[in-house]
Write an enzyme that holds these catalytic residues in place. Sequence first.
Site, short mmCIF file in Angstrom:
data_model
loop_
_atom_site.label_atom_id
_atom_site.label_comp_id
_atom_site.label_asym_id
_atom_site.label_seq_id
_atom_site.Cartn_x
_atom_site.Cartn_y
_atom_site.Cartn_z
N CYS A 117 -32.48 -76.53 -9.91
CA CYS A 117 -33.65 -77.17 -9.24
C CYS A 117 -33.85 -78.62 -9.67
CB CYS A 117 -34.91 -76.38 -9.54
SG CYS A 117 -34.80 -74.69 -8.99
N HIS A 259 -41.13 -80.74 -8.25
CA HIS A 259 -40.34 -79.60 -7.77
C HIS A 259 -41.34 -78.53 -7.32
CE1 HIS A 259 -37.66 -76.38 -7.30
NE2 HIS A 259 -37.88 -75.80 -8.47
N ASN A 289 -39.69 -72.14 -3.02
CA ASN A 289 -38.84 -72.93 -3.91
C ASN A 289 -37.45 -73.07 -3.28
OD1 ASN A 289 -37.14 -73.82 -5.95
ND2 ASN A 289 -37.99 -72.47 -7.52
#
Length: 332
Positions: A117, A259, A289
Site C-alpha cells: 500500500c 492511504h 482499500n
Amino acid sequence: MSTATRPVKIRGTGSFTPSKVLTNEDLSKIVDTSDEWIYTRTGIKERRIASEEETTSTMGAEAAKKAIAAAGLTVDDIDMIIVGTMSPDMPFPSTACLVQTQLGARKAVCMDLQAACSGFLYIMEAATGFLCTGRYRNVLVIGSEKLSSILDWQDRTTCVLFGDGAGAAVLSLAEEGESGGIIDFSLGADGSNAELLYMPGGGCAIPASESSIQQRHHFLKMRGREVYKHAVRVMSQAAIEIVEQNGLRADQLSCVIPHQANMRIIEALSTRLSIPIERFYLNLDKYGNTSAASIPIALDEAVRAGKVKQGDKILLVAFGAGLTWGAALVEW
Ligand code: ACO
C-alpha cells in the site's frame, strides 16, 4: 551523465475504477457480516470489483492514458513506466511491460516495484531519482491493483476491506523558473513484521501445489488489530517528521491525501497531526482499500475536483505490507 537539481513536478494525473460496485449489503450475502459492522469499523460503504477481462495492467493503462492526456503529452514522450502493485497480472514479465504494450509506449523502460500500500510513494521517489540523472524526461508512475483476485472470499476479516482500481501520474523535472514540485520524501520499512500482512503462496517459498491451494496459501492474510496499531504509529511519525524537517507547520498544509485503508486510522492521524479531518481527501467509502492505487486515485479525484490548486502544499502518507510506510510533501 548529467544530474539535475531542479524539482520534480507532477505533470498530470489519471485514474480508473471498474464499473462493478460491490456494496456492504452485497457482501453480507457472501460472508457473515453486515453494513453496520463494516461501516462503523472502517468507513467503507462499497468497493469496485474488476471483471475477468480487467486486470492490473489494463486498469493501469486506462489510468495512464488519462494522466498522459492531463500532462499534455503523448505516449511517445514517456521514457519510463514504473508500476507499483502487489497483485501483478503474473509474476513475470512485469506489469509495467504489459502496460507499455497496451499504451504503445515503445520508448519506455519498464519495471514493477513492490511496496504494497506504500507502493505509490515508493515509485514516486524512485521516479524522482531516475529523473534527476537527467537521462529520462517523463516517467509514468502507476499504482494498480486487482486485489479481488487475491482475497479469500470466505474470510470476512479481510475480504470486506479491499477493492480494485488504478491511479497514475506523469512526473518530469520542473522547467527553468517554474515553481512548485515535490519537496521531500520520507520512506521506511520493517521486514520483521512481514507476517502481519502477507500472501504466503505463489512465490518460491510455497509454489502452487494441490496442498498450497487446499491450505488457501494464495490469499491475502492479515492480523488486522496489530496492523492497525503499527499503521497509526508509523503514518503519524512519517508525517510529523517530514513536515518538521522541511520547516513547515501542519496548518500550512492545504490537503492531506492518506492511504485509504480505514476511517478510524485516518481520524487518529488527523488528531495526532492536529489537522482537521475536513482537510483530508477521503474516498474510502466508495472504493475501500485499493493498496498501491489508493493514493493516486484519491490524488486524481482531488485534483479534478479543484481541491488541490497551484501553490498548495499537500501531504501524501501511506503504510502497508512489509511493513512499509512513507510520506511525501508536494507543492502543487
Ligand atoms: N463482519 C462481522 N464481524 C467481523 C468481521 C466482519 N467482516 N470481521 C471480523 N469480525 C468479528 C471478529 O470475528 C471478532 O469477533 P469476536 O469478538 O467474536 O472474536 C470481532 O468482529 C472483532 O474483530 P477484530 O479483528 O478485533 O476487529 P477490529 O475492531 O480490530 O476491526 C479491522 C478489524 C477493521 C480489520 C481493523 O483491525 C483494521 O482496520 N485494521 C487495519 C487493517 C488495515 O488497514 N489493513 C490494510 C493494510 S494496508 C496494505 O498493505 C494492504
